[in-house]
Design a protein around this motif. Structure first.
Motif, PDB file in Angstrom:
ATOM      1  N   SER A  50      40.545  34.115  47.026  1.00 36.93           N
ATOM      2  CA  SER A  50      41.516  34.498  46.009  1.00 36.93           C
ATOM      3  C   SER A  50      41.355  35.980  45.703  1.00 36.93           C
ATOM      4  N   VAL A  51      42.470  36.689  45.613  1.00 39.82           N
ATOM      5  CA  VAL A  51      42.421  38.135  45.424  1.00 39.82           C
ATOM      6  C   VAL A  51      43.394  38.560  44.332  1.00 39.82           C
ATOM      7  N   LEU A  52      42.918  39.425  43.441  1.00 38.36           N
ATOM      8  CA  LEU A  52      43.740  40.040  42.409  1.00 38.36           C
ATOM      9  C   LEU A  52      44.045  41.465  42.845  1.00 38.36           C
ATOM     10  N   TYR A  53      45.330  41.788  42.918  1.00 40.65           N
ATOM     11  CA  TYR A  53      45.766  43.110  43.353  1.00 40.65           C
ATOM     12  C   TYR A  53      46.389  43.875  42.184  1.00 40.65           C
ATOM     13  N   MET A  78      41.005  37.349  37.018  1.00 40.52           N
ATOM     14  CA  MET A  78      41.102  36.563  38.243  1.00 40.52           C
ATOM     15  C   MET A  78      40.747  35.105  38.006  1.00 40.52           C
ATOM     16  N   HIS A  79      39.709  34.837  37.211  1.00 32.11           N
ATOM     17  CA  HIS A  79      39.318  33.447  36.964  1.00 32.11           C
ATOM     18  C   HIS A  79      40.407  32.676  36.226  1.00 32.11           C
ATOM     19  N   LEU A  80      41.106  33.328  35.314  1.00 26.20           N
ATOM     20  CA  LEU A  80      42.212  32.651  34.636  1.00 26.20           C
ATOM     21  C   LEU A  80      43.342  32.370  35.621  1.00 26.20           C
ATOM     22  N   ARG A  81      43.626  33.316  36.496  1.00 26.34           N
ATOM     23  CA  ARG A  81      44.655  33.085  37.515  1.00 26.34           C
ATOM     24  C   ARG A  81      44.223  31.967  38.468  1.00 26.34           C
ATOM     25  N   TRP A 131      32.011  30.397  44.110  1.00 32.23           N
ATOM     26  CA  TRP A 131      30.862  30.741  44.946  1.00 32.23           C
ATOM     27  C   TRP A 131      30.548  32.235  44.896  1.00 32.23           C
ATOM     28  N   PHE A 132      31.418  33.069  45.456  1.00 30.04           N
ATOM     29  CA  PHE A 132      31.158  34.502  45.536  1.00 30.04           C
ATOM     30  C   PHE A 132      32.273  35.295  44.846  1.00 30.04           C
ATOM     31  N   PRO A 133      32.129  35.596  43.541  1.00 27.33           N
ATOM     32  CA  PRO A 133      33.101  36.458  42.866  1.00 27.33           C
ATOM     33  C   PRO A 133      32.599  37.902  42.830  1.00 27.33           C
ATOM     34  N   ALA A 134      33.508  38.861  42.881  1.00 21.45           N
ATOM     35  CA  ALA A 134      33.135  40.270  42.771  1.00 21.45           C
ATOM     36  C   ALA A 134      34.388  41.079  42.460  1.00 21.45           C
TER      37      ALA A 134
END
Length: 364
Positions: free
Chosen positions: A234-237, A275-278, A258-261
């Motif tokens: 998942s990607v926030l742009y 991003m987590h809310l999305r 697992w791997f957020p950054a």
């Protein structure tokens, strides 16, 4: 009961299908924790392509598969949970009413000891060897995203208001905000891995992506897709540029975080929280019941969670010299680490030292 041990490539298509079916019905059978992606055959098979010693014990009753126990085994009989160190849920996947004796299972698997650090709830024969239990926060979205957001507003009104305001400000300052729940561009995964490695180094932690097998595992899972399992990037742009990303695993009902950054240049906007809310919104639309944020106390997890699961660490052993030696080596290290993590008077100075070391390492 008949127990046979297989190498990953020896597991039949029928057995894999039976394993998946047990997971898909786990919530109906009163064991929703068994639906976790880290307990899926796909995760075990992927680890098997990256690490030696991966095995799967299949217990059969009346000729039919009743339980699946994945593990890693050394030549000396030391057993570990599959992917120990990167797996956030471990245990035996079984049908309703199945019981087992831990000592007998280890004997059939040729193990003197089996070590775990994220044992799922309900694994009673293994829980006797647990040395500690820890919370694993989750975000429940089975009632829909709006219900989750309404509960979040009621529980943490300032946090919710501030996070949503930061998203709007990010759009004004940086450009149009766009979220892709299932990004298929491998370059985006590499960006995430680079961010995560930099974060590990910056905070003085061990860089997981410095290990070739973890890189290989992430890539394997990124390309693994079926109706019952997938690696989800998942990607926030913002203005077409990635500012936050997350790679996790999903089954039909669980998304394991697992791997957020994120890009530190955008830190003031809290892009990881946005991003987590999305992610929660998209997961709810996909029929996911909850997002498992994983073991570990973090401020952002406390803010986002609706409840907590419990996972355990420890080992089960047989009467064997190898088991005695392994436990003697591992127990003091685990005890010290958990004491530091659980007590602020120890953790805070240790964390400051690690970050200071991380800054020195980054300069070099």
């Amino acid at each position: 009961m008949d127990i046979r041990v297989y190498r990953p490539g020896e597991l039949s298509t029928a057995d894999r299908a039976a394993w998946t079916a047990l997971q898909s019905k786990a919530h109906l059978n009163g064991s929703p924790e068994l639906a976790n992606p880290f307990l899926s055959p796909e995760f075990t098979l992927a680890v098997g392509r990256c690490r030696r010693g991966v095995r799967i014990a299949v217990a059969r009753e009346d000729g039919e598969p009743a339980a699946f126990f994945p593990f890693q085994r050394s030549t000396t009989g030391v057993g570990r949970a599959v992917g120990l160190g990167v797996s956030d849920c471990q245990g035996l996947v079984h049908r309703p009413g199945f019981t087992w004796d831990a000592q007998d299972l280890l004997r059939e698997c040729g193990l003197a000891v089996w070590e775990f650090d994220h044992l799922a709830e309900g694994q009673r024969p293994f829980e006797t060897g647990a040395s500690g239990s820890f919370p694993s926060p989750v975000m429940d979205v089975d009632q829909g995203y709006e219900t989750y957001l309404r509960q979040l507003r009621a529980r943490s009104p300032k946090f919710t208001r501030t996070t949503l305001a930061k998203e709007r400000r990010l759009g004004r300052d940086a450009g149009e905000v766009r979220y892709v729940h299932d990004e298929r561009d491998p370059a985006a995964l590499r960006t995430l891995m680079d961010w995560k490695s930099a974060q590990y180094r910056r905070t003085g932690r061990s860089d997981r992506f410095a290990h070739a097998w973890i890189n290989h595992l992430a890539l394997q899972l990124f390309h693994t897709r079926s109706e019952s399992f997938a690696g989800i990037l998942s990607v926030l742009y913002a203005d077409g540029k990635p500012v936050a990303a997350h790679f996790g695993l999903r089954t039909e009902r669980v998304l394991a975080c697992w791997f957020p950054a994120y890009d530190p240049a955008f830190a003031k906007y809290s892009p990881g929280l946005i991003m987590h809310l999305r992610m929660a919104e998209a997961a709810a639309a996909d029929g996911i019941a909850y997002l498992d944020l994983g073991r570990g106390q973090k401020e952002y997890k406390d803010s986002l969670k609706t409840r907590e699961l419990s996972v355990s660490e420890g080992w089960v052993t047989r009467r064997h010299p190898v088991a005695v030696g392994h436990r003697a080596r591992r127990a003091p290290v685990r005890a010290l680490r958990n004491m530091v993590l659980s007590r602020p008077e120890f953790f805070e100075p240790a964390d400051r030292i690690l970050k200071r070391m991380g800054k020195i390492r980054s300069i070099r």
